[in-house]
Design a protein around this motif. Structure first.
Motif, PDB file in Angstrom:
ATOM      1  N   GLN A  14      -5.697  -0.501 -46.380  1.00 57.32           N
ATOM      2  CA  GLN A  14      -4.696  -1.129 -45.024  1.00 57.32           C
ATOM      3  C   GLN A  14      -3.400  -0.462 -45.293  1.00 57.32           C
ATOM      4  OE1 GLN A  14      -5.201  -5.505 -44.867  1.00 57.32           O
ATOM      5  NE2 GLN A  14      -6.489  -5.699 -46.644  1.00 57.32           N
ATOM      6  N   SER A  64       3.444  -9.166 -48.838  1.00 57.91           N
ATOM      7  CA  SER A  64       2.274 -10.074 -49.239  1.00 57.91           C
ATOM      8  C   SER A  64       1.459  -9.776 -50.273  1.00 57.91           C
ATOM      9  CB  SER A  64       1.216 -10.293 -47.979  1.00 57.91           C
ATOM     10  OG  SER A  64       0.813  -9.003 -47.762  1.00 57.91           O
ATOM     11  N   GLN A  83       6.181  -6.487 -43.999  1.00 53.86           N
ATOM     12  CA  GLN A  83       5.342  -7.804 -44.218  1.00 53.86           C
ATOM     13  C   GLN A  83       4.013  -7.743 -45.004  1.00 53.86           C
ATOM     14  OE1 GLN A  83       6.591 -10.477 -43.365  1.00 53.86           O
ATOM     15  NE2 GLN A  83       8.242  -9.467 -42.674  1.00 53.86           N
ATOM     16  N   TYR A  84       3.213  -6.741 -44.991  1.00 53.19           N
ATOM     17  CA  TYR A  84       2.075  -6.525 -45.676  1.00 53.19           C
ATOM     18  C   TYR A  84       2.604  -6.253 -47.171  1.00 53.19           C
ATOM     19  CZ  TYR A  84      -2.308  -5.125 -47.556  1.00 53.19           C
ATOM     20  OH  TYR A  84      -3.541  -5.027 -48.336  1.00 53.19           O
ATOM     21  N   GLU A 113       5.101  -4.315 -39.463  1.00 55.68           N
ATOM     22  CA  GLU A 113       3.801  -4.787 -40.199  1.00 55.68           C
ATOM     23  C   GLU A 113       3.902  -4.389 -41.721  1.00 55.68           C
ATOM     24  OE1 GLU A 113       3.402  -4.831 -35.898  1.00 55.68           O
ATOM     25  OE2 GLU A 113       4.189  -3.134 -37.287  1.00 55.68           O
ATOM     26  N   LEU A 167      -1.418   1.240 -41.754  1.00 56.80           N
ATOM     27  CA  LEU A 167      -0.070   0.783 -41.567  1.00 56.80           C
ATOM     28  C   LEU A 167       0.915   2.051 -41.601  1.00 56.80           C
ATOM     29  CD1 LEU A 167       0.168  -2.423 -43.217  1.00 56.80           C
ATOM     30  CD2 LEU A 167      -0.119  -2.240 -40.725  1.00 56.80           C
TER      31      LEU A 167
END
Length: 714
Positions: free
Chosen positions: A588, A227, A223-224, A220, A592
């Motif tokens: 965020q 982004s 992927q974050y 995760e 993570l």
């Protein structure tokens, strides 16, 4: 643990004892400056900067060593020899930091921080190689510049990959503006922490680690980060619209091209185009896509990396290879480049100001306060048109400071603001009162670039952005810190983006709401004769909200830690986003990496603990353990921010813009009161309330403070 390694290294140079401690005792303060302030608060809040009792803490945090963008940070915390507050009973704590790879290597070696205390009998350096930690002899390193010393340590350890934090001759000579250098350009500049290391006979700390950093949600996180890379801007929040000294140099952008989304940045083109032929590449810190250092190599000067204020000589008016030489000398010998703006201006002022037919510098030469040879060398560095701003004068000035040559050099080695008072006092002692008064007038000198850099910012440091330009939130930011704040949370939106005020305002409204943005943000592009806008109580509150945002985000950034140039991500290079970024990225990433379910409010609470701790240490230091009113005594700005514009001294070169109108002390005080309310501090004294600290889970801190100092307001 995820994110943290769980271990802290402590090195006592007095005894030679090396111990390991649990990070868990500091975990409520996250990492970075949080760990550092807690160590100072618990162990040595009123130490003298150069005493063995003083601690110097090098701390990473949970993001460092992960793939979180722009997390290649190391924070340094200590009682500062650079900070100048004559009204304070004790020297003040502060922080600095540097990028590069040292912090990540510290984490890979298995540590969240290193605490150094005591003083070695002879020069030493600390070598960390995973579990193997040694205090090694550094006699052969003492006197070497920072580049030579790093090369010799690598040779001795037979390891080219070792990461090193080192001091130059300035730190050895206890120059109060001595930085700590890593690699060939990453520096913990302000604070004088190179001199703290020098006072401990500590030349360097080398780190080699072979482990990784555990993260909670690896897939995760990957992927974050991808982004985020699709909208993350260039350094300082620049958009492709920017044209300034720290602007993007390429104006195209492709959201799908995440590998070079934020790499279109070459400061050589915008800060020193005459050096373009020597630029080799843009250089990044660990886990950073932005590449804000310009790596170049010039024959006879060697290879070096330059970023931001390390271009100081070109910003002061040089237009040849001396721009790079200035950076090399400052980095090798150890001089804070940001201090050089007012330092050079001060020397020019001594050359230009004539009393009784002679310049102040000539009067000083007559009294053997500077030699004829040094005076001639300084004249070589006089600004145009009287002389070319060249290498000769530059080398004279920096060597005077680093090696404390003559009374003048010894004074300048104390930092420009201390130097003003030292020289003033000496001239008075010699019966030269009229000349002494003129020296003191330098306090009112303007910074350059419209007040972006230079000038007297308070706490003995060069000013980073003029509060008369930005707003009362920036004035409060200055007043609450123990150093030049050097925060980019707001300038990333208003200064360096290339956005007009009309384009930036909607982004501000999205972050803080219409009322705060409309009543707090000021158009920095307004005419120079226009005052800051003000709308009564609404503006006082709005400016306080913005000031609190700066300090909340500052404590978050410096404790997880991530780069102040990049975070919070307020803007984007993408027009399809209205150039808006995303200010939720920190919390965020934190979730993570650590696996802790986290909201922005959670990180703000962590920030509040750190900022309240900083406040309590400051209160203990300012009053020397006695009751103190921080609002009246500490939370102030130099008088020149409040005096009429026409009484200010303008820089002769580069020509300074006329200053914006002065701040109002009444409006400044109104903003401070609103700021205290937001933080839960007593509005009369500016001290944290017991009830506020209890809500933050700091009951142990209350007891500790009141046992050693005084009772806090309820």
């Amino acid at each position: 643990m995820n994110g943290w390694t769980g271990k802290i290294l402590r090195v006592d140079l007095d005894s030679g004892i090396i111990t390991k401690e649990e990070t868990s005792k500091y975990i409520d303060y996250t990492g970075g400056i949080g760990i550092g302030f807690k160590v100072i608060f618990d162990e040595a809040p009123t130490a003298e900067p150069f005493s063995p009792e003083n601690r110097i803490i090098f701390a990473a945090g949970p993001m460092v060593g992960s793939i979180a963008p722009c997390s290649g940070r190391s924070e340094v915390i200590s009682i500062s020899p650079h900070v100048y507050a004559p009204e304070s009973k004790k020297p003040l704590v502060t922080r600095s930091g540097f990028g590069g790879y040292w912090g990540a290597e510290l984490k890979f070696a298995g540590y969240d921080a290193i605490i150094v205390q005591g003083k070695a009998e002879k020069p030493v350096y600390i070598s960390v190689n995973d579990d193997k930690v040694e205090i090694k002899d550094a006699n052969s390193l003492w006197g070497l510049d920072t580049f030579e010393a790093q090369d010799k340590i690598k040779e001795e350890l037979k390891d080219e990959k070792v990461q090193i934090a080192v001091i130059g001759p300035s730190g050895e000579n206890l120059v109060r503006i001595a930085p700590i250098l890593h690699r060939i350009g990453n520096a913990a500049g302000q604070g004088g922490f190179g001199a703290v290391m020098g006072s401990k006979n500590l030349k360097a700390i080398s780190i080699r680690g072979t482990n990784g950093v555990k993260v909670a949600q690896k897939k995760e996180l990957i992927q974050y980060v991808k982004s985020v890379r699709k909208f993350q801007p260039g350094p300082l929040g620049s958009t492709p619209l920017s044209t300034g000294a720290l602007s993007w140099t390429e104006k195209h952008i492709d959201p799908s091209d995440i590998n070079s989304q934020a790499l279109r940045f070459d400061q050589t083109k915008s800060c020193a185009p005459w050096l373009n032929e020597y630029h080799i590449k843009s250089q990044s810190c660990y886990a950073c896509p932005q590449g804000c250092y310009s790596y170049m190599n010039i024959k006879g000067m060697g290879a070096g990396a330059v970023s931001c204020t390390q271009w100081f000589y070109s910003w002061m008016g040089n237009t040849d290879k001396a721009t790079f030489l200035a950076n090399q000398l400052a980095n090798k010998l150890g001089v804070d480049t940001f201090e050089m703006f007012p330092m050079i201006q001060f020397v020019w002022y001594l050359q230009d100001t004539v009393v009784d037919g002679k310049s102040i510098l000539q009067h000083m030469r007559d009294k053997d306060l500077v030699s004829s040879k040094l005076q001639a060398g300084l004249e070589e560095g006089h600004y145009p048109p009287k002389g070319k701003l060249n290498a000769a004068g530059l080398e004279t000035l920096i060597n005077m400071i680093v090696y404390r040559q003559s009374f003048l050099g010894d004074s300048l080695a104390e930092g420009f603001r201390r130097a003003v008072d030292i020289i003033h006092a000496k001239l008075n002692e010699l019966g030269m009162k009229k000349i002494a008064v003129k020296v003191q007038d330098f306090e009112n000198m303007e910074g350059i670039m419209g007040g972006v850099v230079g000038g007297n910012g308070g706490r003995g440091m060069s000013a980073h952005y003029d509060p008369r330009t930005y707003g009362y939130y920036w004035a409060v930011n200055f007043a609450m810190e123990n150093r030049d704040p050097n925060r980019h949370s707001m300038t990333n939106l208003l200064e360096w983006t290339g956005l007009s005020f009309e384009q930036a305002l909607p982004i501000g409204k999205k972050i803080w709401g219409d009322e705060v943005a409309d009543n707090g943000l000021s158009d920095i592009f307004r005419a120079r004769n226009l005052s800051l806008t003000w709308n009564g109580k609404k503006s006082a509150h709005a400016n306080a909200v913005l000031a609190k945002f700066i300090h909340d985000r500052a404590c978050i950034k410096d404790s997880i830690p991530v780069c102040d140039w990049a975070f919070p991500i307020m803007t984007s290079g993408r027009k399809d986003r209205g150039y808006a970024g995303d200010v939720s990225v920190e919390h965020q990433l934190f979730e993570l990496v650590t696996g802790e379910k986290t909201t922005q409010e959670d990180l703000d609470k962590r920030a509040a603990r750190i900022w309240n701790l900083h406040r309590l240490i400051t209160a203990m230091e300012w009053g020397g353990g006695k009751a103190v009113n921080l609002r009246k005594e500490h939370d102030q700005l130099p008088d020149h921010f409040f005096i009429p514009s026409e009484t200010r001294l303008l820089a002769p070169h580069p020509p300074a813009a006329e200053p914006h109108p002065p701040l109002s002390k009444k409006l400044f005080e109104e903003t401070k009161v609103e700021y205290y309310k937001l933080f839960g501090w007593d509005t009369q004294t500016g001290l944290p309330k017991r009830s506020t600290l209890e809500k933050l889970g700091m009951s142990d801190v209350i007891k500790n403070f009141e046992t050693r100092a005084f009772k806090l307001p309820a």
